[in-house]
Design an enzyme around this catalytic site. Structure first.
Site, PDB file in Angstrom:
ATOM      1  N   ASN A   9       1.634   2.637   2.685  1.00  0.00           N
ATOM      2  CA  ASN A   9       2.514   3.436   2.662  1.00  0.00           C
ATOM      3  C   ASN A   9       2.119   4.875   3.150  1.00  0.00           C
ATOM      4  OD1 ASN A   9       4.927   5.171   2.329  1.00  0.00           O
ATOM      5  ND2 ASN A   9       5.017   5.158   0.003  1.00  0.00           N
ATOM      6  N   LYS A  11       3.669   7.466   4.417  1.00  0.00           N
ATOM      7  CA  LYS A  11       4.546   8.628   3.880  1.00  0.00           C
ATOM      8  C   LYS A  11       4.736   9.470   5.157  1.00  0.00           C
ATOM      9  CE  LYS A  11       2.997   7.896  -0.795  1.00  0.00           C
ATOM     10  NZ  LYS A  11       2.506   8.486  -2.101  1.00  0.00           N
ATOM     11  N   HIS A  94      10.792   4.447  -3.957  1.00  0.00           N
ATOM     12  CA  HIS A  94       9.416   5.252  -4.150  1.00  0.00           C
ATOM     13  C   HIS A  94       9.860   6.449  -5.051  1.00  0.00           C
ATOM     14  CE1 HIS A  94       5.973   7.309  -3.708  1.00  0.00           C
ATOM     15  NE2 HIS A  94       5.328   6.201  -3.079  1.00  0.00           N
ATOM     16  N   GLU A  96       8.723   9.319  -5.009  1.00  0.00           N
ATOM     17  CA  GLU A  96       9.057  10.564  -4.149  1.00  0.00           C
ATOM     18  C   GLU A  96      10.645  10.654  -3.808  1.00  0.00           C
ATOM     19  OE1 GLU A  96       5.751   9.950  -1.422  1.00  0.00           O
ATOM     20  OE2 GLU A  96       4.254  10.052  -3.244  1.00  0.00           O
ATOM     21  N   GLU A 166       4.490   1.471  -9.631  1.00  0.00           N
ATOM     22  CA  GLU A 166       3.652   2.768  -9.475  1.00  0.00           C
ATOM     23  C   GLU A 166       3.912   3.693 -10.537  1.00  0.00           C
ATOM     24  OE1 GLU A 166       2.986   2.738  -4.818  1.00  0.00           O
ATOM     25  OE2 GLU A 166       4.728   4.051  -5.239  1.00  0.00           O
ATOM     26  N   GLY A 172      -1.348   9.826  -6.038  1.00  0.00           N
ATOM     27  CA  GLY A 172      -1.766  10.788  -5.205  1.00  0.00           C
ATOM     28  C   GLY A 172      -2.702  11.937  -6.043  1.00  0.00           C
ATOM     29  N   SER A 212      -3.284   5.644  -6.408  1.00  0.00           N
ATOM     30  CA  SER A 212      -4.691   5.945  -6.356  1.00  0.00           C
ATOM     31  C   SER A 212      -5.519   4.809  -6.210  1.00  0.00           C
ATOM     32  CB  SER A 212      -5.222   7.088  -7.415  1.00  0.00           C
ATOM     33  OG  SER A 212      -4.492   8.153  -7.430  1.00  0.00           O
TER      34      SER A 212
HETATM   35  P1  13P Z   1      -1.946   6.914  -3.452  1.00  0.00           P
HETATM   36  O1  13P Z   1      -2.511   5.866  -3.050  1.00  0.00           O
HETATM   37  O2  13P Z   1      -1.857   8.206  -2.458  1.00  0.00           O
HETATM   38  O3  13P Z   1      -1.806   7.463  -4.737  1.00  0.00           O
HETATM   39  O4  13P Z   1      -0.111   6.681  -3.349  1.00  0.00           O
HETATM   40  C1  13P Z   1       0.397   5.611  -3.929  1.00  0.00           C
HETATM   41  C2  13P Z   1       1.833   5.481  -3.355  1.00  0.00           C
HETATM   42  O5  13P Z   1       2.689   6.248  -3.642  1.00  0.00           O
HETATM   43  C3  13P Z   1       2.001   4.510  -2.366  1.00  0.00           C
HETATM   44  O6  13P Z   1       3.616   3.982  -2.217  1.00  0.00           O
END
Ligand code: 13P
Length: 249
Positions: A9, A11, A94, A96, A166, A172, A212
């Protein structure tokens, strides 16, 4: 046998040139793998990604879409627009999108319904916040996210669903769920689906872990029996790291 999947992803990262460069690097380094490899660049670079990946086994996903067929939804993208480009995979739910754009379970249920009706592979994300885990509420939160967004679907719709657990506190942050925490939750998710549908529906669903995942921890997380791959954020933006994660499955 469930499909193993490693999805990146991206983003809101990578402009056009950077998208093409990363995909060319990735294609050159791609290891032989039984896992399905998916990348999700931003909307404006989907077409370029498809062109760059012609003849490659790497698949392209969108990061979001609207539930409506078409109409007055300024700034939004429909399932048909994605399919018309050749994109038949979409990430929905997601954290976010939930946190910054107010997408809740009821809204997401509509998006999922449209996506599966259109035959799209739907990577549905969910997971608890840190407070939920601290208060030992994480199983209840995850159960309600699944129930509210997905359990109105017919059993047959589940062939289109991929789940991505997740935990928000691991996204992150550099902090991952331990392999044991991931396995415990993934087994709980599978049991919840089995109880709501059948064990064959539950056994057929790929459940990815996200939060992560890095080259250094991927193999241990992926070794767990109910972890069928990963949804990777930051590490998917670096070809060498993403490739190491694909090799770990
Ligand atoms: P990270 O791998 O940067 O923690 O992000 C995970 C994520 O949100 C994948 O959709």
């Amino acid at each position: 046998m469930r499909t193993k999947i490693v999805a990146g992803n991206w983003k809101m990262n990578k402009n056009l040139e950077e998208t093409e460069a990363l995909l060319s690097e990735l294609s050159a380094m791609l290891p032989d793998s039984t896992a399905e490899v998916i990348v999700a660049p931003t909307f404006v670079n989907l077409q370029a990604a498809l062109a760059a990946l012609q003849g490659s086994t790497i698949k392209v996903s969108a990061q979001n879409m609207h539930f409506a067929e078409s109409g007055a939804y300024t700034g939004e993208i429909s399932a048909d627009m994605l399919l018309n480009l050749g994109v038949d995979i979409v990430i929905l739910g997601h954290s976010e999108r939930r946190a910054y754009f107010g997408e809740d379970d009821a809204f997401l249920a509509k998006k999922v319904k449209t996506a599966v009706e259109k035959g799209m592979k739907t990577i549905f994300c969910f997971g608890e916040e840190l407070e939920d885990r601290k208060s030992d509420n994480h199983f209840a939160v995850v159960e309600s996210q699944l129930k509210n967004a997905l359990f109105d679907l017919d059993a047959s719709a589940w062939q289109h669903i991929v789940l991505a657990y997740e935990p928000v506190w691991a996204i992150g942050t550099g902090e991952t769920a331990s392999p044991e925490q991931a396995q415990e939750m993934h087994a709980f998710i599978r049991k919840t689906i089995s109880d709501a549908y059948t064990s064959s529906v539950a056994d057929g669903v790929s459940i990815l872990y996200g939060g992560s995942v890095k080259p250094g921890n991927a193999a241990e997380i992926f070794s767990k029996p109910d972890v069928d791959g990963g949804l990777i954020g930051g590490a998917s933006l670096v070809a060498a790291d993403f490739v190491e994660i694909i090799k770990a499955i």
